[in-house]
Enzyme design. Structure first.
Site, PDB file in Angstrom:
ATOM      1  N   GLY A  44      44.393  27.580  43.751  1.00 11.89           N
ATOM      2  CA  GLY A  44      44.191  28.621  42.806  1.00 11.89           C
ATOM      3  C   GLY A  44      44.099  29.722  43.606  1.00 11.89           C
ATOM      4  O   GLY A  44      43.215  30.018  44.366  1.00 11.89           O
ATOM      5  N   VAL A  45      45.150  30.745  43.127  1.00  6.69           N
ATOM      6  CA  VAL A  45      45.119  32.208  43.903  1.00  6.69           C
ATOM      7  C   VAL A  45      45.233  33.222  42.822  1.00  6.69           C
ATOM      8  O   VAL A  45      45.872  34.001  42.511  1.00  6.69           O
ATOM      9  CB  VAL A  45      46.292  32.452  44.690  1.00  6.69           C
ATOM     10  CG1 VAL A  45      46.065  32.934  46.022  1.00  6.69           C
ATOM     11  CG2 VAL A  45      47.329  31.287  45.009  1.00  6.69           C
ATOM     12  N   GLY A  46      43.900  33.168  41.954  1.00  9.14           N
ATOM     13  CA  GLY A  46      43.580  34.032  41.202  1.00  9.14           C
ATOM     14  C   GLY A  46      42.760  35.183  41.561  1.00  9.14           C
ATOM     15  O   GLY A  46      43.171  35.532  42.641  1.00  9.14           O
ATOM     16  N   ASN A  47      42.054  35.765  40.692  1.00  5.59           N
ATOM     17  CA  ASN A  47      41.294  37.105  40.850  1.00  5.59           C
ATOM     18  C   ASN A  47      40.529  36.995  42.299  1.00  5.59           C
ATOM     19  O   ASN A  47      40.555  37.737  42.992  1.00  5.59           O
ATOM     20  CB  ASN A  47      40.439  37.366  39.889  1.00  5.59           C
ATOM     21  CG  ASN A  47      41.188  37.799  38.689  1.00  5.59           C
ATOM     22  OD1 ASN A  47      42.012  38.863  38.759  1.00  5.59           O
ATOM     23  ND2 ASN A  47      40.778  37.281  37.522  1.00  5.59           N
ATOM     24  N   VAL A  48      39.879  35.779  42.433  1.00  2.00           N
ATOM     25  CA  VAL A  48      39.066  35.790  43.636  1.00  2.00           C
ATOM     26  C   VAL A  48      39.772  35.408  44.747  1.00  2.00           C
ATOM     27  O   VAL A  48      39.718  36.111  45.968  1.00  2.00           O
ATOM     28  CB  VAL A  48      37.774  34.438  43.386  1.00  2.00           C
ATOM     29  CG1 VAL A  48      36.920  34.402  44.546  1.00  2.00           C
ATOM     30  CG2 VAL A  48      36.538  34.978  42.210  1.00  2.00           C
ATOM     31  N   ALA A  49      40.598  34.389  44.799  1.00  2.00           N
ATOM     32  CA  ALA A  49      41.225  33.749  45.994  1.00  2.00           C
ATOM     33  C   ALA A  49      42.262  34.906  46.545  1.00  2.00           C
ATOM     34  O   ALA A  49      42.579  34.588  47.585  1.00  2.00           O
ATOM     35  CB  ALA A  49      41.798  32.668  45.342  1.00  2.00           C
ATOM     36  N   TYR A  50      42.908  35.565  45.487  1.00  2.00           N
ATOM     37  CA  TYR A  50      43.890  36.696  46.360  1.00  2.00           C
ATOM     38  C   TYR A  50      43.121  37.310  47.362  1.00  2.00           C
ATOM     39  O   TYR A  50      43.605  37.724  48.426  1.00  2.00           O
ATOM     40  CB  TYR A  50      44.339  37.528  45.419  1.00  2.00           C
ATOM     41  CG  TYR A  50      45.105  38.507  45.939  1.00  2.00           C
ATOM     42  CD1 TYR A  50      46.717  38.294  46.382  1.00  2.00           C
ATOM     43  CD2 TYR A  50      45.128  39.867  46.215  1.00  2.00           C
ATOM     44  CE1 TYR A  50      47.574  39.171  46.807  1.00  2.00           C
ATOM     45  CE2 TYR A  50      45.827  40.646  46.705  1.00  2.00           C
ATOM     46  CZ  TYR A  50      46.990  40.354  47.070  1.00  2.00           C
ATOM     47  OH  TYR A  50      47.872  41.143  47.570  1.00  2.00           O
ATOM     48  N   LYS A  80      24.876  31.580  30.709  1.00  2.00           N
ATOM     49  CA  LYS A  80      26.314  31.751  30.326  1.00  2.00           C
ATOM     50  C   LYS A  80      26.608  31.815  29.055  1.00  2.00           C
ATOM     51  O   LYS A  80      26.046  31.054  28.136  1.00  2.00           O
ATOM     52  CB  LYS A  80      26.842  30.364  31.286  1.00  2.00           C
ATOM     53  CG  LYS A  80      28.424  30.773  31.797  1.00  2.00           C
ATOM     54  CD  LYS A  80      28.320  31.271  33.133  1.00  2.00           C
ATOM     55  CE  LYS A  80      29.558  31.126  33.628  1.00  2.00           C
ATOM     56  NZ  LYS A  80      29.622  31.438  35.150  1.00  2.00           N
TER      57      LYS A  80
END
Ligand SMILES: NC(=O)C1=CN([C@@H]2O[C@H](COP(=O)(O)OP(=O)(O)OC[C@H]3O[C@@H](n4cnc5c(N)ncnc54)[C@H](O)[C@@H]3O)[C@@H](O)[C@H]2O)C=CC1
Ligand SMILES: CC(C)CC(=O)C(=O)O
EC number: 1.4.1.9
Length: 366
Positions: free
Chosen positions: A180-186, A80
């Site tokens: 958290g409603v970002g890229n993945v969670a949306y 990483k």
């Protein structure tokens, strides 16, 4: 921090500190283990409180990638990168090109992709300097943004975890609290909504919350209230260490299953969840969809093949829960056991870097 002592204790192979004066690049590339193959793991760009915090993040995340890739059945090791900086203010073409040149110099021991704070556009710039980058634009025959694939895997993993806790994997009427409603969670919210779950969401950004409220009839709560809401599933999809001494006593959920990396602050918190009878989907097993998707590029990207493999996250979690029951151990330890057993089995059985004596990315270098 006594760095070498730490590296020795957890068997790290290499850690690189990269600085480029002209662009201002400051990056840490950690390669934990390449037993199964070249290390694949994303590049995170973040404003760290201290250099030590950045080093610890790179180390923990790269070790997580070794276990994630092994548990997902990939022939890849774990690595990483963290780039120190504010992704909203500090990005530049020069910075990502300098980083790309550094990766090229590692000669395939590390392959990068997106993580928090970096995008497909950033990967495209890195690709100007190196072939050892995935998640670049579909126009290059690549897989693009890994987040929807991660979301699909998390959705499959939530179903497997709900089955473990409630006896059926139906999400009809289940309440899922998403942090958290970002890229993945949306994208995750879309899958859950379409499958009949009702959603409670939170985010530190109001626009992200309102998108989920408007698109999926989600109910919004304040970030500090998400742990204690009445729900069946708590789905952490922001940052790590959110399962800790302060949050565990607040939890009402029977299942914890989300995309965030390093959810347990310490191992003891996984032990406590086990004692409380809460079904915990180990983070690196449930959130492997993105890396499975980008890893498929190494064979010439085929979306159907990748999605079929991501679907199997359901079965991987069933295996983890079975080991947990068989050995009477918490699920996070069961997952570690599954990953470590695979690394041991494959060790010395072949040379995973080379296909016909060429690096597996060499087809791109023609
Ligand atoms: N993007 C991917 O394909 C993968 C992501 N992950 C992990 O999943 C998590 C989410 O990743 P992305 O969606 O890509 O990141 P993102 O940055 O798009 O989304 C994270 C969201 O969490 C919100 N957030 C941050 N702190 C918060 C807090 N204290 N309370 C509530 N909301 C908060 C942010 O405002 C943001 O909207 C990260 O931990 C990432 O490492 C893991 C595997 C793959
Ligand atoms: C390609 C990324 C989604 C891989 C990664 O860094 C991760 O799964 O955390």
């Amino acid at each position: 921090m006594e760095l070498f002592k730490y590296l020795e204790a957890y068997d790290y192979e290499e850690v690189h500190f990269v600085q480029d004066k002209q662009s201002g690049l400051k990056a840490i590339v950690a390669i934990h283990d390449t037993t199964l193959g070249p290390a694949l793991g994303g590049t995170r760009m973040w404003t760290y409180e201290s250099e030590e915090a950045a080093i610890i993040d790179a180390l923990r995340l790269s070790k997580g990638m070794t276990y994630k890739n092994a548990a997902a059945g990939l022939n890849l090791g774990g690595g990483k990168t963290v780039i120190i900086g504010d992704p909203r203010k500090d990005k530049s073409e020069e910075k990502f090109r300098a980083f790309g040149r550094f990766i090229q110099g590692l000669n395939g021991r590390y392959i990068t992709a997106e993580d928090v704070g970096t995008s497909v556009e950033d990967m495209d710039i890195i690709h100007e300097e190196t072939d050892f980058v995935t998640g670049i634009s579909p126009a290059f025959g690549s897989s693009g943004n890994p987040s929807p694939a991660t979301a699909f895997g998390v959705y499959r993993g939530i179903k497997a975890s709900v089955k473990e806790a409630f006896g059926s994997d139906s999400l009809e009427g289940k309440k899922v609290a998403v942090q958290g409603v970002g890229n993945v969670a949306y994208h995750l919210c879309r899958y859950l909504h379409e499958d009949g779950a009702s959603l409670i969401v939170t985010d530190i950004h109001k626009d992200a919350v309102m998108r989920a409220v408007n698109d999926f009839d989600a109910v919004a709560v304040d970030p500090s209230d998400i742990y204690s809401v009445d729900c069946d599933v708590f789905s952490p999809c922001a940052l790590g260490a959110i399962i800790n001494d302060e949050t565990i006593p607040q939890l009402k959920a029977k299942v914890i299953a989300g995309s965030a990396n390093n959810q347990l602050k310490e191992n003891k918190h996984g032990d406590i969840l086990f004692e409380m009878g809460i079904v915990y989907a180990p983070d690196y097993v449930i959130n492997a969809g993105g890396v499975i998707n980008v890893a498929d590029e190494l064979y010439g990207y085929n979306r159907d093949r990748a999605m079929k493999k991501i679907e199997q996250i359901y079965n991987n979690l069933e295996k983890v829960f079975a080991i947990s029951k068989r050995d009477g151990i918490p699920s996070y330890l069961a997952a570690d056991r599954m990953a470590e057993e695979r690394i041991k089995r494959i060790q010395n059985s072949r040379s995973p870097f080379l296909v016909n004596e060429k690096h597996i990315l060499s087809r791109r270098l023609k």
